[in-house]
Write a protein that holds these residues in place. Structure first.
Motif, mmCIF file in Angstrom:
data_model
loop_
_atom_site.group_PDB
_atom_site.id
_atom_site.type_symbol
_atom_site.label_atom_id
_atom_site.label_comp_id
_atom_site.label_asym_id
_atom_site.label_seq_id
_atom_site.Cartn_x
_atom_site.Cartn_y
_atom_site.Cartn_z
ATOM 1 N N TRP A 10 0.819 -1.220 0.000
ATOM 2 C CA TRP A 10 0.000 0.000 0.000
ATOM 3 C C TRP A 10 0.854 1.272 0.000
ATOM 4 C CZ3 TRP A 10 0.116 -3.550 3.977
ATOM 5 C CH2 TRP A 10 0.768 -3.150 5.144
ATOM 6 N N VAL A 11 2.184 1.112 0.075
ATOM 7 C CA VAL A 11 3.082 2.269 -0.039
ATOM 8 C C VAL A 11 4.107 1.931 -1.115
ATOM 9 C CG1 VAL A 11 4.626 3.864 1.136
ATOM 10 C CG2 VAL A 11 2.774 2.766 2.414
ATOM 11 N N GLN A 12 3.827 2.306 -2.332
ATOM 12 C CA GLN A 12 4.720 2.001 -3.432
ATOM 13 C C GLN A 12 6.080 2.688 -3.239
ATOM 14 O OE1 GLN A 12 4.354 0.007 -6.167
ATOM 15 N NE2 GLN A 12 2.452 -0.723 -5.220
ATOM 16 N N GLY A 13 7.151 1.916 -3.464
ATOM 17 C CA GLY A 13 8.495 2.490 -3.382
ATOM 18 C C GLY A 13 9.135 2.454 -2.016
ATOM 19 N N LEU A 14 8.449 1.859 -1.015
ATOM 20 C CA LEU A 14 8.989 1.798 0.339
ATOM 21 C C LEU A 14 9.526 0.398 0.629
ATOM 22 C CD1 LEU A 14 9.423 2.987 3.192
ATOM 23 C CD2 LEU A 14 7.078 2.257 3.745
ATOM 24 N N LEU B 194 19.271 -1.287 10.516
ATOM 25 C CA LEU B 194 17.947 -0.855 10.082
ATOM 26 C C LEU B 194 18.102 -0.007 8.834
ATOM 27 C CD1 LEU B 194 14.863 -0.392 10.404
ATOM 28 C CD2 LEU B 194 15.443 1.575 11.862
ATOM 29 N N GLY B 195 17.410 -0.393 7.778
ATOM 30 C CA GLY B 195 17.442 0.374 6.539
ATOM 31 C C GLY B 195 16.049 0.726 6.072
ATOM 32 N N VAL B 196 15.873 1.976 5.671
ATOM 33 C CA VAL B 196 14.588 2.432 5.138
ATOM 34 C C VAL B 196 14.867 3.174 3.836
ATOM 35 C CG1 VAL B 196 12.535 3.833 5.516
ATOM 36 C CG2 VAL B 196 13.617 2.673 7.460
ATOM 37 N N LYS B 197 14.291 2.685 2.756
ATOM 38 C CA LYS B 197 14.394 3.348 1.461
ATOM 39 C C LYS B 197 12.984 3.657 0.962
ATOM 40 C CE LYS B 197 18.773 1.367 -0.118
ATOM 41 N NZ LYS B 197 19.476 0.655 -1.215
ATOM 42 N N TYR B 198 12.811 4.889 0.536
ATOM 43 C CA TYR B 198 11.481 5.291 0.072
ATOM 44 C C TYR B 198 11.638 6.192 -1.141
ATOM 45 C CZ TYR B 198 6.693 7.132 0.124
ATOM 46 O OH TYR B 198 5.420 7.488 -0.219
ATOM 47 N N ARG B 199 11.129 5.707 -2.257
ATOM 48 C CA ARG B 199 11.088 6.502 -3.481
ATOM 49 C C ARG B 199 9.687 7.084 -3.584
ATOM 50 N NH1 ARG B 199 14.035 6.862 -8.252
ATOM 51 N NH2 ARG B 199 12.836 7.388 -10.118
ATOM 52 N N LEU B 200 9.564 8.385 -3.323
ATOM 53 C CA LEU B 200 8.268 9.025 -3.299
ATOM 54 C C LEU B 200 7.666 9.087 -4.703
ATOM 55 C CD1 LEU B 200 9.758 10.074 -0.664
ATOM 56 C CD2 LEU B 200 8.205 12.032 -0.810
ATOM 57 N N SER C 290 5.277 17.437 -9.042
ATOM 58 C CA SER C 290 5.490 18.482 -10.043
ATOM 59 C C SER C 290 6.835 19.166 -9.876
ATOM 60 C CB SER C 290 4.364 19.525 -9.954
ATOM 61 O OG SER C 290 4.345 20.125 -8.661
ATOM 62 N N PHE C 291 7.402 19.122 -8.647
ATOM 63 C CA PHE C 291 8.689 19.762 -8.400
ATOM 64 C C PHE C 291 9.810 18.735 -8.249
ATOM 65 C CE2 PHE C 291 5.993 19.629 -4.650
ATOM 66 C CZ PHE C 291 6.733 18.853 -3.766
ATOM 67 N N GLY C 292 9.598 17.519 -8.801
ATOM 68 C CA GLY C 292 10.694 16.572 -8.882
ATOM 69 C C GLY C 292 10.445 15.250 -8.193
ATOM 70 N N GLN C 293 11.419 14.356 -8.345
ATOM 71 C CA GLN C 293 11.388 13.025 -7.752
ATOM 72 C C GLN C 293 12.318 12.993 -6.541
ATOM 73 O OE1 GLN C 293 9.937 9.746 -9.207
ATOM 74 N NE2 GLN C 293 10.201 9.502 -7.009
ATOM 75 N N PHE C 294 11.779 12.574 -5.380
ATOM 76 C CA PHE C 294 12.571 12.478 -4.154
ATOM 77 C C PHE C 294 12.760 11.013 -3.770
ATOM 78 C CE2 PHE C 294 11.035 16.795 -3.848
ATOM 79 C CZ PHE C 294 12.086 17.483 -3.245
ATOM 80 N N THR C 295 13.963 10.705 -3.310
ATOM 81 C CA THR C 295 14.277 9.378 -2.776
ATOM 82 C C THR C 295 14.957 9.559 -1.425
ATOM 83 O OG1 THR C 295 14.574 8.487 -5.005
ATOM 84 C CG2 THR C 295 15.469 7.197 -3.167
ATOM 85 N N ILE C 296 14.476 8.839 -0.439
ATOM 86 C CA ILE C 296 15.035 8.914 0.915
ATOM 87 C C ILE C 296 15.698 7.577 1.239
ATOM 88 C CG2 ILE C 296 14.524 9.214 3.374
ATOM 89 C CD1 ILE C 296 12.082 10.878 2.504
ATOM 90 N N ASP C 297 16.910 7.641 1.751
ATOM 91 C CA ASP C 297 17.649 6.434 2.122
ATOM 92 C C ASP C 297 18.216 6.638 3.528
ATOM 93 O OD1 ASP C 297 19.113 4.143 2.322
ATOM 94 O OD2 ASP C 297 20.310 4.459 0.516
ATOM 95 N N TRP C 298 17.735 5.836 4.467
ATOM 96 C CA TRP C 298 18.142 5.973 5.875
ATOM 97 C C TRP C 298 18.724 4.638 6.328
ATOM 98 C CZ3 TRP C 298 14.607 5.567 10.694
ATOM 99 C CH2 TRP C 298 15.311 6.003 11.828
ATOM 100 N N GLN C 299 20.023 4.616 6.620
ATOM 101 C CA GLN C 299 20.716 3.402 7.022
ATOM 102 C C GLN C 299 21.287 3.579 8.430
ATOM 103 O OE1 GLN C 299 20.714 0.605 5.114
ATOM 104 N NE2 GLN C 299 19.485 1.738 3.599
#
Length: 940
Positions: free
Chosen positions: A700-704, A771-777, A781-790
């Motif tokens: 239910w959360v695409q890209g997570l 613990l790793g968390v990757k999320y491609r939002l 309209s103002f761009g593509q964000f990707t979060i990577d927390w290791q």
């Protein structure tokens, strides 16, 4: 002007480096179509990656970080430990200096195996694998297995495996330039690379050429290192009484305190009345001449060629050439005549005293410089193919690896004792005003006399500033080394039969390997006829034969609460020519109860064979820094206890340092050389590792993607270089008389000789969580964000020791410098059209250290293991990195970035064990300033 170099480069270039996202995507797509072998398994198949905790760094990931070597990239993984030999270890010596090494889980660089395209990287005689050999321009991706894998790869794969995978069948050309420097205007860095390739229907050739150079950084140019090891709050504290101004002893009776005298400004060195007693203000701050960060230069060439001989047989070859040159500089040698039996002769024209005169003089005019060159030739080639047997596909490969490292270490700045004995002997001034050895009636040809009492910067006969005298006293010393790794392998993998849940996979392989090594110190070092550290030749070899087998068995598939259940088992038998044989196994499982949740776990046995240096290394000497527990000046002193009294240490004794001057800061450097050596009877280290984890990708959360892994390592029979502090603690604090055997004390109580060597000393345990968390939002309209927390949380890091009753206990080390309770990296990447930006925060939790004198203790009443253990604690540290990039219309990429953009400085750490991997009161793994860079890549 140096500070202006980088801004000028930005203005001129406005086009530095970043790899094309389009190219990266095409490469990844091509890779996924192949039957690939994932690091940690010999069974080909992309689904194997999920069974073990593996981090994959793509080429794009690497370029966003702005680093210039593979080791720098890996050092910033949260699971990485302290650098094995940091570039701030100015006093480090030997063949390993100048290399870049990786250490997973703080288990040591020699316990992490490094592969290039699945084959071992050649190592030094000490087992160190230099990642700087691999040009960054040749890399496609890096896979890091954070788990033991000796059952798959053999020795050294205790903590994990790093597999550097290079580009293949590259089509086109790419040129890149990189310029950078620290905000202080030093550490100028340049890197240039060119990659070109051509591929056809049946094969391809890829060539990468790279040049890298970084200028050194002086310790005097940073606040935390310019004042000596005591730091800026204690200027002068810890400076050496062996001054560059020279001094002589009067009186020098062993039963009374020595007094040292130095020349007055403008005084006559031959007149005793022109000397005054030396003061602490005239001591030497050796950090004024020392490098904080060594200089390095590399030239690398990497080529890959592959050709499909038939539809099912392919030839593949990797060729690597690398030349690395590292520059070191440390302060001029602290010459003490009493250490070498070379007083200023009574008949020296420079002697202001009657009779032979003891003196000390730092050789400031000739700093000790070393250039370490390493040349690497590597060939890895073989054939691989595919065949069908009974309707099942099988992959096979046979190959050979030849790796040769040749090292040359040239140094200058240590004095020839043969020459100094002559230069300090009888002398006279000739008619030309030149100080010569011997007498006017009987001169010694080619010998120049030296006046050690003439201060630095003062001209006159016998001055050490005289180039001719320098050439006479200071030869160039050359150490040489050679290591060879030769390996032959054969592997086959495929499907055995089908179970209801799928095909049972099998991999079987054999390997024969030979390791040879030699390191030959200069003749002066071997004879002890110089002020340099003594050493003897290291030389030896061993060979081994191995066989392994791996099975992958699918148990369930598409069942309720078992979309997948697979187990993997592996075993390896190794037969070594030096110590015998060993068998190691591994078990892993993958359970997917629902599509979006994966549960995984492993149990692995591992080993590390003793290296050539461990077994056949020569004797070495060093001036160690330590804290004598029998001295009253140190915290937790045991002066007056039975062990100290039995050793003849007087009541109220204060530890003596260089020049036999009482120490005021600790650890304090010995005035005498201590001896270390190898051990031919060493056995292999052994380990057990366990991991268990979850990978959750909620639909239910695409890209997570969220992963949580627990790990635990237990090491036994560890090969450890015994430490002076450990020996002294065991002997005098814990009362273990066997540990006192190698200690010799002089009549005044100071330790005049000590032997410490290698042994299978004990064990250690470490445990924690990743613990790793990757999320491609979703694209906005103002761009593509990707979060990577290791994150890596270390809950336990215990080393074996003894309590006061002599019982073995595990001593906790979590919180010491380098062994952080928590390391965390948070990265945010933004892409919009041709523009992009990346920000990373690198977090290190607080540190603690044992208190030393004249420093504040935050917990002076702290106890550990039932013994007083006053400690000092400091807070956490966060370093921020940024990069912005732009893809030009002419197929180029420009990027500008800064590592440690806010110029954060970590805290001063005063105990030797706490600033860890540094010769300064600062943790060697922290940034030494803001580093700004510009990159440009042009694709053709």
């Amino acid at each position: 002007m140096r500070v202006g170099m980088l801004p000028a480069g930005i203005a001129i270039a406005l086009a530095p480096a970043f790899a094309s996202a389009q190219e990266s995507g095409e490469t990844q797509q091509a890779t996924n179509l192949d039957r690939i072998e994932v690091t940690g398994s010999r069974i080909r198949g992309s689904d194997m990656e999920t069974q073990q905790p593996i981090i994959t760094l793509s080429r794009q990931d690497i370029e966003r970080q702005g680093f210039t070597s593979v080791a720098d990239v890996l050092q910033n993984l949260t699971s990485a430990g302290s650098p094995a030999i940091a570039r701030s270890e100015a006093l480090a010596s030997g063949e390993n200096v100048g290399g870049y090494y990786v250490d997973i889980r703080n288990l040591g660089a020699t316990r992490t195996l490094v592969l290039v395209n699945g084959k071992r990287l050649g190592a030094t005689t000490g087992g160190y694998q230099d990642l700087s050999q691999i040009p960054m321009s040749a890399i496609d991706r890096i896979e890091v297995l954070k788990d033991g894998a000796s059952a798959i790869y053999g020795s050294d794969a205790i903590a994990g495996v790093v597999n550097v995978i290079t580009r293949k069948r590259y089509e086109g050309a790419e040129a890149s330039a990189y310029l950078g420097q620290y905000g202080e205007g030093d550490g100028d860095t340049q890197q240039y690379s060119f990659t070109m390739g051509s591929s056809g229907d049946r094969g391809g050739v890829t060539l990468s050429v790279e040049y890298f150079k970084q200028e050194p950084v002086f310790a005097k140019d940073r606040e935390f290192s310019k004042y000596g090891n005591a730091g800026p709050d204690y200027p002068g504290s810890g400076w050496s009484p062996v001054s560059q101004n020279g001094s002589f002893c009067d009186p020098c009776s062993p039963t009374s305190a020595a007094r040292w005298w130095t020349l007055n400004d403008g005084g006559n060195p031959a007149n005793r009345a022109d000397y005054h007693e030396i003061t602490a203000a005239e001591y030497a701050n050796s950090n004024e001449q020392m490098y904080l960060q060594t200089g390095i230069e590399r030239r690398s060439v990497f080529a890959n060629a592959n050709y499909d001989i038939t539809d099912n047989i392919t030839f593949n070859a990797d060729i690597l050439y690398n030349h690395r040159s590292t520059d070191q500089q440390i302060a001029g040698y602290p010459y003490q005549s009493g250490s070498f039996g070379t007083p200023l002769d009574a008949d020296s024209v420079f002697n202001p005293m009657p009779g032979d005169t003891a003196f000390r003089r730092r050789l400031w005019e000739v700093p000790r410089t070393t250039q370490s060159d390493l040349e690497t030739y590597r060939f890895a080639g073989g054939f691989n193919g595919y065949f069908e047997l009974a309707g099942r596909g099988w992959d096979w490969d046979v190959g050979a690896l030849l790796n040769r490292n040749t090292s040359t270490r040239s140094s200058r700045g240590d004095m020839s004792l043969i020459a100094s004995r002559q230069a300090l002997g009888p002398s006279f001034i000739d008619a030309d005003g030149v100080a010569r050895c011997g007498t006017a009636a009987d001169p010694i040809d080619g010998c120049l006399a030296w006046n050690p009492l003439l201060p630095y910067g003062v001209d006159g006969p016998g001055s050490l500033a005289d180039p001719d005298l320098q050439n006479f006293l200071f030869p160039v010393f050359t150490n040489t080394g050679l290591t060879r790794t030769t390996s032959y392998t054969a592997n086959v993998s495929g499907g055995l039969f089908d179970l209801p849940a799928g095909e049972v996979g099998l991999a079987v392989g054999v390997e024969h390997r030979k390791e040879q090594g030699r390191y030959v110190p200069d003749a002066f070092a071997q004879s002890g006829e110089s002020t340099g550290l003594g050493a003897t030749t290291t030389e030896g070899s061993y060979n081994l034969d191995e066989i392994y087998m791996e099975l992958n068995v699918p148990i369930l598939a598409d069942a309720p609460f078992a979309k997948e259940l697979t187990i993997n088992v592996a075993g390896r038998y190794s037969d070594y020519s030096n110590f015998g044989d060993t068998t190691n196994g591994k078990f892993g499982f993958t359970w997917r109860p629902i599509d979006e949740l994966l549960v995984r776990g492993t149990y692995a046995e591992g080993f590390r064979a003793p290296t050539i240096d461990n077994l056949y290394g020569g004797i070495g000497t060093s001036f160690e820094s330590y804290t004598d527990p029998c001295g009253t000046g140190a915290v937790n002193s045991v002066n007056g206890n039975a062990a100290c009294n039995a050793a003849g240490v007087p009541a109220g004794y204060v530890q003596l340092g260089q020049g036999l001057v009482p120490c005021t800061t600790y650890p304090c450097q010995t005035p005498d050389q201590f001896i270390s050596g190898s051990n031919a009877e060493l056995l292999p280290e052994t380990s057990k590792s366990r991991t268990a984890g979850l990978v959750w990708s909620p639909r239910w959360v695409q890209g997570l993607d969220i992963s949580l892994d627990w790990y635990r390592y237990e090491l036994e029979n560890m090969i450890i270089s015994d430490s002076v502090d450990r020996i002294l603690r065991d002997c005098y604090v814990l009362g273990n008389a066997d540990r006192c055997n190698g200690i010799t004390r002089a009549a005044d109580g100071h330790i005049s000789s000590l032997f410490y060597g290698l042994a299978n000393l004990g064990s250690m345990e470490t445990e924690g969580f990743d613990l790793g968390v990757k999320y491609r939002l979703p694209e906005l309209s103002f761009g593509q964000f990707t979060i990577d927390w290791q994150n890596t949380y270390t809950s336990k890091y215990d080393e074996e020791g003894e309590n006061s009753d002599g019982e073995k206990i595990m001593i906790g080390q979590v919180g010491q410098s380098g062994i952080f309770r928590l390391r965390s990296n948070l990265g945010v990447d933004w892409q919009m059209g041709d523009f992009g930006a990346n920000w990373t925060a690198r977090y290190y939790s607080g540190m603690k250290e044992s208190c030393v004198t004249a420093r504040p203790c935050t917990s002076p009443d702290h106890y550990a293991n039932g013994e007083p253990d006053a400690i000092r604690e400091v807070g956490s540290n966060t370093f921020h990195d940024v990069q912005v990039n732009y893809k030009t219309p002419w197929n180029g990429t420009v990027a500008v970035g800064a590592n440690n953009v806010f110029d954060h400085q970590g805290p001063l750490m005063f105990s030797n064990s706490s600033y860890r991997h540094s010769d300064y009161p600062y943790y060697g793994g922290f940034d030494i300033g803001r580093f700004v860079y510009i990159k440009y890549t042009q694709r053709f």
